[in-house]
Design an enzyme around this catalytic site. Structure first.
Site, mmCIF file in Angstrom:
data_model
loop_
_atom_site.group_PDB
_atom_site.id
_atom_site.type_symbol
_atom_site.label_atom_id
_atom_site.label_comp_id
_atom_site.label_asym_id
_atom_site.label_seq_id
_atom_site.Cartn_x
_atom_site.Cartn_y
_atom_site.Cartn_z
ATOM 1 N N GLY A 71 77.881 66.627 26.347
ATOM 2 C CA GLY A 71 77.822 67.070 27.730
ATOM 3 C C GLY A 71 79.052 67.891 28.080
ATOM 4 O O GLY A 71 78.968 68.900 28.797
ATOM 5 N N THR A 72 80.182 67.463 27.566
ATOM 6 C CA THR A 72 81.435 68.187 27.800
ATOM 7 C C THR A 72 81.345 69.613 27.278
ATOM 8 O O THR A 72 81.746 70.562 27.953
ATOM 9 C CB THR A 72 82.608 67.436 27.145
ATOM 10 O OG1 THR A 72 82.893 66.269 27.942
ATOM 11 C CG2 THR A 72 83.857 68.289 27.043
ATOM 12 N N GLY A 200 72.905 63.450 25.106
ATOM 13 C CA GLY A 200 72.037 62.472 24.468
ATOM 14 C C GLY A 200 72.428 61.027 24.691
ATOM 15 O O GLY A 200 71.579 60.158 24.887
ATOM 16 N N THR A 237 76.906 74.931 12.230
ATOM 17 C CA THR A 237 75.775 74.242 11.611
ATOM 18 C C THR A 237 75.245 73.188 12.582
ATOM 19 O O THR A 237 76.002 72.389 13.110
ATOM 20 C CB THR A 237 76.214 73.551 10.307
ATOM 21 O OG1 THR A 237 76.704 74.548 9.413
ATOM 22 C CG2 THR A 237 75.060 72.815 9.650
ATOM 23 N N CYS A 325 85.731 58.957 30.246
ATOM 24 C CA CYS A 325 86.513 60.099 29.772
ATOM 25 C C CYS A 325 87.941 60.082 30.302
ATOM 26 O O CYS A 325 88.793 60.821 29.817
ATOM 27 C CB CYS A 325 85.837 61.402 30.165
ATOM 28 S SG CYS A 325 84.367 61.720 29.200
#
Lengths: 394, 394
Positions: A71-72, A200, A237, A325
């Site tokens: 998300g960051t 996620g 990747t 966080c």
């Protein structure tokens, strides 16, 4: 000892179905999706299936989904990438004062790059007023980023109204929906927004994966330079196992949204009602109704949140005192301060975030162990001693 | 049909031990390392163990390791973050012409931000000359970034000599060691460098995780803004399962380096010798000796690499024609062009990258299927028709 995990806002466990979906990609199906051979094909097809699943969760088109690592990252990418893409038009951005630091600090980085930043205040519930956003829009405003819901106090913001105002003025609108997507229904077309971040590990998918949705036609400058992955928009990747897990988690979230919401809301409402009735001098933080389903947040007066966490942890209960966080930064939450709480009160913040595995018995247990914890800490608190003395004297 | 995976430069499979180490963190031990409770503690301790393992792989201190989501992120972080941290000193950076695009395009982004960029050429083997680096250093040079080895042609660069030159001039030196770390011994102190990028999926660890090593005392501006993870240097919830996997992969790589190198070098040498003897008009690319252990690269004249890949894939053989990160861009490799190869020859590039599971029988099979593939494609090639006509005529 009973173990009660009530920190789903920090991270959720993987659902078994999500883990099962991931395992082949940690085994035989290890290919790199960029490769032009059968190992690559298997990985690429799984990744595109996941892109569809994530798109469906938010009623978007699959090609508009860009996978990221968190998300960051999605928020850094959105705030910096959308602003930079339009800097010829203007260099003014608007964010709320209670954004997650990945938005707020990205906006501050934009300031270092010559942008101007307007911070929108919030009311005592942590609610942004659409009118305040309107007042702060200028001719050179190129981006508004207001979170969908705040992960510390649970308040759901009036995104649709704000997006409408931004649209009227021709300003790109991004929302950090990390706390919402997968937890409550999100329809990007219905909301009328331009970009949205999700992660996620907020809805029983894996860590290390997020997504940025950018509406077709909206320009964004890549954040990660390099190869041509994700249509040239995000190099590196692809983390195929995590992407596959994110897709499965999105599919399950969409399929079970109603029953999950009902379960979480019931637990949350019970705690929001009962905790303040069992423990004196407790304030509910965030909006009383417009809040995330599984999210109950409080400030406990005369106590430091961190001490409460430690003692609750020794009783097997995992909660937090603000955002994961920033939990190690040991500062009063910028969210609570923006809501007008005093530093002293903000220090006593306590956040319970329920998950699918929690039960009403978990609440019984928490209420049982919390009261003596609070009593014990208050007995050691000079602030509380002063308060009781004043009260008796008054 | 036999299946032969010879694309380990694109990504390696997970070792079973790595997967086993990860599984608990995809299950019960799902905590967020930032959290102040027992779930957080378990995750944090595992992450710190992994940090030690990665540090030991490159003879660094654990606190100097910053986990990222990929080699690409490590390179973006290093090039942008190291240059920006020193922009008061100067705005000139030096990279080689054959860097991975995550370095090269990051450097080009710096150009957009007002930096000047010098590209160091390479010789026909893809080798950077330390003297060329020296000649390009200026008073305002703040960063040199030269890769440890090139992933497309396998050439190992004289990093130690270049680092010495940078040090003499007081210029920060970063190396992209994504193709080397975990594959060949790396000792950052012995090399005398300041920063190094590595990626898990290059040495039987997971995708979605990398690391940036930055020598203590070297300043870097964070790339991902947000929370205070990784000592405030890299925001975002840590991808614990992948970090644990990276740690385990690093431990195994260090323990088994000698036997792995011996195995891979034997396979690579056999192919480097036999392929050009079996198939006409083939050029070995990269340095004949100073090259990655498992890495054999060629250009096959009069053929397009992509067509070869497709036909080899139909025979169960996975190889690549350059970097996985650019395989879908369908351009001639910037690496081969920088080495002085013609566009036509560069189109026929073919890279075999061996892994631990490969055997000498795999080489037998590849040599057996490659010859008819090349013949078939050459029969369809107008260039080859012209060549044979000219040869006969001449």
């Amino acid at each position: 000892m009973r173990k009660v995990y009530l920190d789903n806002a920090a991270t959720t466990p993987l659902l078994p179905e999500v883990r099962e979906a991931m395992l082949p990609f940690l085994g035989e199906d290890f290919g790199n999706p960029s490769c032009l051979h059968s190992w690559g094909d298997v990985a690429r097809e799984a990744m595109e299936d996941a892109r569809n699943q994530v798109a469906q969760l938010i009623a978007a088109d699959a090609e508009e989904i860009i996978f990221t690592a968190s998300g960051t990252e999605s928020n850094n990418f959105a705030v910096k990438g959308l602003a930079l893409a339009q800097q010829n038009k203007g260099k003014h951005v608007v964010v709320s004062a209670i954004e997650h630091f990945s938005v707020l600090h990205s906006a501050k980085t934009l300031e270092k790059w010559g942008f101007e930043l307007s911070l929108i205040p919030v009311d005592k519930y942590g609610m942004v007023s659409p009118d305040d956003v309107r007042k702060n829009l200028r001719k050179d405003t190129v981006l508004v980023s207001i979170m969908h819901a705040n992960g510390e106090v649970g308040t759901i913001e009036p995104i649709k109204e704000i997006a409408k105002i931004a649209k009227e003025k021709g300003v790109v609108f991004h929302t950090d929906a990390v706390a919402v997507a997968g937890t409550a229904p999100v329809d990007v077309k219905e909301l009328g927004i331009d970009a949205l971040s999700l992660a996620g590990n907020q809805f029983y998918g894996p860590k290390g994966v997020g997504a940025l949705w950018v509406r077709k036609g909206v320009r964004i400058i890549p954040f990660l330079d390099g190869g041509v992955q994700e249509g040239g928009r995000r190099a590196g990747t692809e983390n195929v196992p995590a992407i596959v897990g994110l897709g499965k988690a999105a599919e399950l979230a969409k399929a079970n949204m109603a029953s999950r919401t009902e379960h979480l809301t019931r637990l949350r409402n019970r705690l929001l009602t009962e905790l303040p009735s069992k423990i004196k001098h407790v304030v509910v933080t965030g909006h009383p109704q417009d809040r995330l389903p599984g999210h109950a947040s409080f400030c406990v007066e005369f106590i430091e949140g961190e001490a409460m966490l430690m003692l609750l942890n020794s009783q097997g209960v995992a909660v937090t005192s603000g955002s994961a966080c920033t939990s190690r930064a040991l500062k009063a939450s910028h969210v609570l301060i923006a809501m007008g709480l005093s530093h002293a009160l903000a220090q006593g913040s306590l956040l319970f975030s329920f998950g699918l595995d929690n039960t009403s018995q978990d609440i019984d247990y928490v209420l049982e162990v919390l009261a003596p914890v609070v009593d014990r800490l208050r007995q050691m608190s000079p602030l509380y001693a002063k308060f009781t003395k004043t009260s008796k004297g008054g």
